[in-house]
Scaffold this motif. Structure first.
Motif, PDB file in Angstrom:
ATOM      1  N   UNK A 452     -14.697  74.536 -48.553  1.00  0.00           N
ATOM      2  CA  UNK A 452     -16.206  74.885 -49.032  1.00  0.00           C
ATOM      3  C   UNK A 452     -16.260  74.413 -50.329  1.00  0.00           C
ATOM      4  N   UNK A 453     -17.599  73.715 -51.026  1.00  0.00           N
ATOM      5  CA  UNK A 453     -18.075  74.074 -52.448  1.00  0.00           C
ATOM      6  C   UNK A 453     -17.966  75.278 -53.259  1.00  0.00           C
ATOM      7  N   UNK A 454     -17.290  74.982 -55.137  1.00  0.00           N
ATOM      8  CA  UNK A 454     -17.389  76.367 -55.230  1.00  0.00           C
ATOM      9  C   UNK A 454     -18.257  77.032 -56.288  1.00  0.00           C
ATOM     10  N   UNK A 455     -18.576  77.723 -56.551  1.00  0.00           N
ATOM     11  CA  UNK A 455     -18.976  77.719 -58.353  1.00  0.00           C
ATOM     12  C   UNK A 455     -18.759  78.822 -58.882  1.00  0.00           C
ATOM     13  N   UNK A 456     -17.541  79.423 -58.688  1.00  0.00           N
ATOM     14  CA  UNK A 456     -16.563  80.482 -59.531  1.00  0.00           C
ATOM     15  C   UNK A 456     -15.822  80.048 -60.521  1.00  0.00           C
ATOM     16  N   UNK A 457     -15.819  80.806 -61.559  1.00  0.00           N
ATOM     17  CA  UNK A 457     -15.047  79.998 -62.997  1.00  0.00           C
ATOM     18  C   UNK A 457     -14.220  80.898 -62.792  1.00  0.00           C
ATOM     19  N   UNK A 458     -12.866  81.115 -62.802  1.00  0.00           N
ATOM     20  CA  UNK A 458     -11.530  81.677 -62.807  1.00  0.00           C
ATOM     21  C   UNK A 458     -10.973  81.117 -64.680  1.00  0.00           C
ATOM     22  N   UNK A 469     -11.057  85.990 -61.928  1.00  0.00           N
ATOM     23  CA  UNK A 469     -11.933  84.925 -61.285  1.00  0.00           C
ATOM     24  C   UNK A 469     -13.449  85.701 -61.508  1.00  0.00           C
ATOM     25  N   UNK A 470     -14.631  85.145 -61.831  1.00  0.00           N
ATOM     26  CA  UNK A 470     -15.838  86.097 -62.211  1.00  0.00           C
ATOM     27  C   UNK A 470     -16.430  85.026 -61.564  1.00  0.00           C
ATOM     28  N   UNK A 471     -17.524  85.913 -60.871  1.00  0.00           N
ATOM     29  CA  UNK A 471     -18.698  84.931 -60.012  1.00  0.00           C
ATOM     30  C   UNK A 471     -19.809  84.678 -60.706  1.00  0.00           C
ATOM     31  N   UNK A 472     -20.280  83.561 -60.647  1.00  0.00           N
ATOM     32  CA  UNK A 472     -21.718  82.976 -61.456  1.00  0.00           C
ATOM     33  C   UNK A 472     -22.828  83.601 -60.982  1.00  0.00           C
ATOM     34  N   UNK A 473     -23.208  84.246 -60.055  1.00  0.00           N
ATOM     35  CA  UNK A 473     -24.168  84.902 -59.704  1.00  0.00           C
ATOM     36  C   UNK A 473     -25.599  84.643 -59.221  1.00  0.00           C
ATOM     37  N   UNK A 476     -26.288  81.929 -62.396  1.00  0.00           N
ATOM     38  CA  UNK A 476     -25.811  80.713 -62.765  1.00  0.00           C
ATOM     39  C   UNK A 476     -25.712  79.649 -61.895  1.00  0.00           C
ATOM     40  N   UNK A 477     -24.970  78.056 -62.449  1.00  0.00           N
ATOM     41  CA  UNK A 477     -25.233  76.524 -61.748  1.00  0.00           C
ATOM     42  C   UNK A 477     -24.728  77.308 -60.218  1.00  0.00           C
ATOM     43  N   UNK A 478     -25.649  75.987 -59.694  1.00  0.00           N
ATOM     44  CA  UNK A 478     -24.731  75.845 -58.153  1.00  0.00           C
ATOM     45  C   UNK A 478     -23.641  75.610 -57.605  1.00  0.00           C
ATOM     46  N   UNK A 479     -22.758  76.064 -56.421  1.00  0.00           N
ATOM     47  CA  UNK A 479     -22.047  74.975 -56.027  1.00  0.00           C
ATOM     48  C   UNK A 479     -21.794  73.965 -56.117  1.00  0.00           C
ATOM     49  N   UNK A 518     -22.569  84.316 -71.635  1.00  0.00           N
ATOM     50  CA  UNK A 518     -22.128  83.653 -70.629  1.00  0.00           C
ATOM     51  C   UNK A 518     -22.767  82.027 -70.103  1.00  0.00           C
ATOM     52  N   UNK A 519     -24.159  82.089 -68.852  1.00  0.00           N
ATOM     53  CA  UNK A 519     -23.948  80.820 -68.518  1.00  0.00           C
ATOM     54  C   UNK A 519     -25.926  80.948 -68.749  1.00  0.00           C
ATOM     55  N   UNK A 520     -25.992  79.639 -69.758  1.00  0.00           N
ATOM     56  CA  UNK A 520     -27.332  79.521 -69.638  1.00  0.00           C
ATOM     57  C   UNK A 520     -28.125  78.244 -69.542  1.00  0.00           C
TER      58      UNK A 520
END
Length: 760
Positions: A452-458, A469-473, A476-479, A518-520
């Motif tokens: 699958x496409x992923x949106x996790x950050x390692x 492993x950091x969850x985008x939540x 965060x960006x879509x997969x 984090x994400x912006x």
């Protein structure tokens, strides 16, 4: 092997007919195959016939459709070309013998075509396969009205498991029984002196080598025979201390056929094109040309940009790495026994390669060299092409930094990005397996449906090798996969742009990630294909590079693909201070230079030009209009006009060669790292028409000197280095590589799961 095991293997081999014919039906439904091929003949006159032998069709994946299209169309061109060549030479009677025919409906299509064309010559067509499969075939034909109506009326043998006539015969024969084969052909009217075409489409590879040799030698005794062989091969990848190291695709392919109880027995004996060449020579064939499927597609099945465009519009397609791997591991051989002199019928023997215009192309050594063709891609009995060995003077030894820099890493993804902030490396997105998916010894073999496409950050700690492993939540960006990531010049933040989350779902957004915040989400826009646009339209397989343009820090985006499958030829810059896009207008090429092409799957690095201004070095990629894999190196300069608020871009193609004059091998799906102002390492990728060999996988180019040097790592590693991500860790003097891999056709998947580091 016991008799019961032999029987089980035979049944499994017969089962490959279902897979093959279903794949060809998928092509027919989607419009890959032109149903006519004859001016003035309509679809009604010339149905493709696969619909009659596959009543319940299944749609195959795009890469299987592409590969089967090249295979099916290629054999069609050769078979029909050979028949036309016989007719053009005034040969009144000829025969086609299809070995391992399964449910292939070629005879019925040819019968319809020849009737429409009012062909005067007499064609005998003989289908041969296992007796049980022929019985099933004939039952299907007799219960299908369209096919039954095309059977000859003057059958001399009409049995449940066999038919024989003057024009069409269907024989249940085990090819290992040559005496039965001889009698069957004689019954069908195939006698010495009659020009015959033998077609074997992935059939003999399942026999023991001596058994398949016997079949080829058997037909080699016919004085006017042509043999079309389509099978697997193993191109040379790496030989270390006389031990051959296989490419992961080859390992996965062997494992697949063993698992399905259809082992490629002949392939164990005859691996390379050169092996098959010598095989035909030893078995009595006077002429033989062998091409891998990538080269055959370039010259025969998809020779023009128009054909590439036609096929690209049939369905979304993005698995180019898999397609070119498949093309390197399958080949077509065309052999003949006739010397080109008068045959029994007093006519010159047919030369199908000459008839379809391929012979002249294969005799143009200069053009073949320019097409990066060597013995692993094309060979013949005259053997006029050079081998692929690289002189040791052109190789520089380099060292791995650590066996595995991240002891807990098991990443199993491709199409992701890797960026370094301080002592930490960050992997984002990509396509792969969730962490809980089953793994086997660090290498994962899973069906495509579980990826699958992923949106996790390692987050990878470069010092102690730990992994988190950091969850985008939800914020965060879509997969996504095949996006870009560029680090700000002060090293404080990562900027993510684009990528795709499906065949036609392309993102058009910019995200900033920093350790502190984090994400912006900096910028988002709807993907639009309506006319001109002051902003990008959403891209994937592009590159993004952070550089100074006109005194401003910009993320410059070049190349890539749109959701329409078109290729981007524009250059865009995202101003980090204003958080807005700017468009760069191409200047006209100077001094006869070609314009910069629309490309994707290339690599880009920032290096200074002669005036010490930032410029881009763009390497390789795939050209959009004809899907050609490039070996080009471009220097791209950008600037801003002081008089008016506009930006310009210009390019120049560089001539990069080894000291012996060899150009850079073509490639895409690779990465590039600038080590200093005039040293750039190119890492990995997929080549075409041949396989990118291990000693070509990593190279160094020096743009100012125009020099190319191959890099040889201190030990062989079973990597593919495709779809991976790399970053320069300047603090520790190393290049870090993470991830990559590929799905090897329908054979399984391979992942570079553990990461690696190279000392610089």
């Amino acid at each position: 092997m016991s008799a019961r095991q032999d029987q089980a293997t035979d049944l499994a081999i017969q089962g490959t007919n279902t897979s093959s014919i279903t794949s060809k039906r998928s092509l027919e439904r989607l419009g890959y195959l032109d149903p006519c091929h004859v001016p003035g003949v309509t679809d009604k006159d010339s149905p493709l016939m696969f619909k009659y032998v596959v009543p319940k069709p299944s749609r195959r994946s795009p890469v299987i459709n592409r590969a089967y299209y090249q295979r099916t169309e290629g054999i069609r061109v050769l078979v029909e070309g050979w028949i036309e060549e016989c007719e053009s030479k005034g040969i009144e009677q000829c025969a086609v013998v299809s070995l391992g025919c399964g449910f292939d409906p070629t005879y019925f299509r040819l019968a319809t075509l020849r009737k429409a064309k009012e062909s005067k010559s007499k064609l005998k067509y003989i289908d041969i396969d296992y007796p049980t499969l022929i019985t099933e075939r004939l039952y299907m034909v007799r219960t299908q009205e369209t096919l039954r109506s095309l059977l000859p009326q003057n059958l001399t043998v009409d049995d449940v498991g066999e038919i024989v006539s003057d024009t069409y015969s269907c024989l249940g024969i085990d090819l290992r029984n040559l005496e039965t084969l001889k009698k069957g052909l004689e019954t069908a009217g195939v006698v010495p002196g009659l020009p015959i075409l033998v077609v074997s489409e992935v059939v003999l590879s399942y026999l023991e080598a001596d058994e398949s040799d016997a079949v080829i030698k058997f037909f080699g005794a016919y004085p006017d025979a042509t043999f079309i062989l389509h099978e697997q091969c193993i191109p040379a990848f790496d030989v270390d201390d006389d031990q051959e190291n296989l490419h992961p695709f080859a390992s996965t392919m062997f494992r697949h056929f063993q698992r399905t109880m259809t082992p490629l027995k002949t392939l164990q004996e005859y691996r390379s094109l050169q092996d098959h060449r010598e095989r035909f020579r030893a078995l009595g064939w006077s002429k033989c040309d062998l091409l891998n499927m990538n080269l055959f597609a370039d010259y025969v099945t998809m020779p023009s940009p128009e054909e590439h465009q036609r096929v690209s519009l049939l369905e979304p397609f993005d698995e180019y790495d898999e397609l070119y791997w498949i093309g390197a591991y399958y080949f077509i051989a065309v052999a003949s026994t006739g010397p080109g002199t008068a045959s029994v019928q007093g006519k010159k023997s047919p030369d199908v390669l000459e008839h379809i215009g391929l012979r002249s192309k294969l005799q143009d050594i200069t053009a073949l060299s320019a097409h990066h063709v060597d013995q692993e891609t094309y060979t013949n009995l005259q053997d006029e092409l050079s081998g692929a060995t690289i002189s040791s003077d052109l190789i520089t030894d380099i060292d791995w930094a650590k066996q595995s820099p991240f002891q807990d890493l098991d990443i199993n993804r491709k199409g992701h990005t890797l960026s370094i902030l301080g002592d930490e490396a960050f992997v984002f997105g990509g396509f792969g397996l969730d962490a809980e998916d089953h793994q086997e010894g660090g290498k994962v073999f899973q069906p495509r449906g579980q990826q699958t496409r992923l949106n996790t950050m390692m987050r990878l700690n470069v010092i102690d090798g730990s992994v988190e492993t950091l969850d985008a939540g939800s914020d965060g960006p879509a997969p996504r996969m095949h996006h870009s990531a560029a680090t700000s010049l002060d090293g404080s933040a990562i900027y993510i742009y684009g990528g795709r989350d499906g065949p036609n779902k392309v993102h058009n957004d910019v995200w900033r990630y920093s350790i502190a915040d984090g994400w912006d989400p900096l910028w988002r826009a709807r993907v639009s294909n309506e006319g001109e646009s002051p902003v990008p339209k959403g891209l994937f397989k592009h590159t993004a590079s952070m550089m100074m343009v006109g005194g401003r820090e910009m993320m410059v985006v070049i190349g890539g693909r749109l959701d329409t499958n078109e290729t981007n030829s524009q250059v865009w810059g995202f101003d980090l201070q204003e958080c807005q896009w700017g468009h760069f207008k191409w200047r006209s090429p100077q001094n006869g230079q070609q314009p910069f092409p629309g490309i994707f799957s290339h690599s880009t690095v920032v290096i200074p030009d002669a005036n010490n201004h930032d410029s881009l070095l763009v390497v390789g990629g795939i050209r959009g209009n004809d899907e050609k894999v490039l070996n080009t190196v471009w220097r791209v300069n950008l600037g801003a006009n002081e008089e008016e608020p506009s930006c310009w871009v210009e390019s120049k193609e560089l001539d990069i060669r080894t000291s012996s004059g060899d150009p850079l091998p073509p490639r895409f799906g690779h990465t590039s790292i600038a080590l200093d102002d005039d040293r750039v390492w190119i890492l990995g990728g997929v080549s075409a028409p041949g396989l990118l060999k291990w000693q070509e996988t990593m190279v160094e180019i020096r743009p100012r000197e125009g020099r190319l040097q191959y890099l040889r790592a201190s030990a062989f590693k079973e990597f593919v280095m495709v779809g991976h991500a790399t970053a320069l860790d300047t603090s520790r003097g190393q290049i870090i590589g993470v991830g990559g891999g590929g799905t090897c056709f329908g054979f399984g998947a391979w992942w570079d799961a553990t990461g690696w580091a190279l000392l610089v």
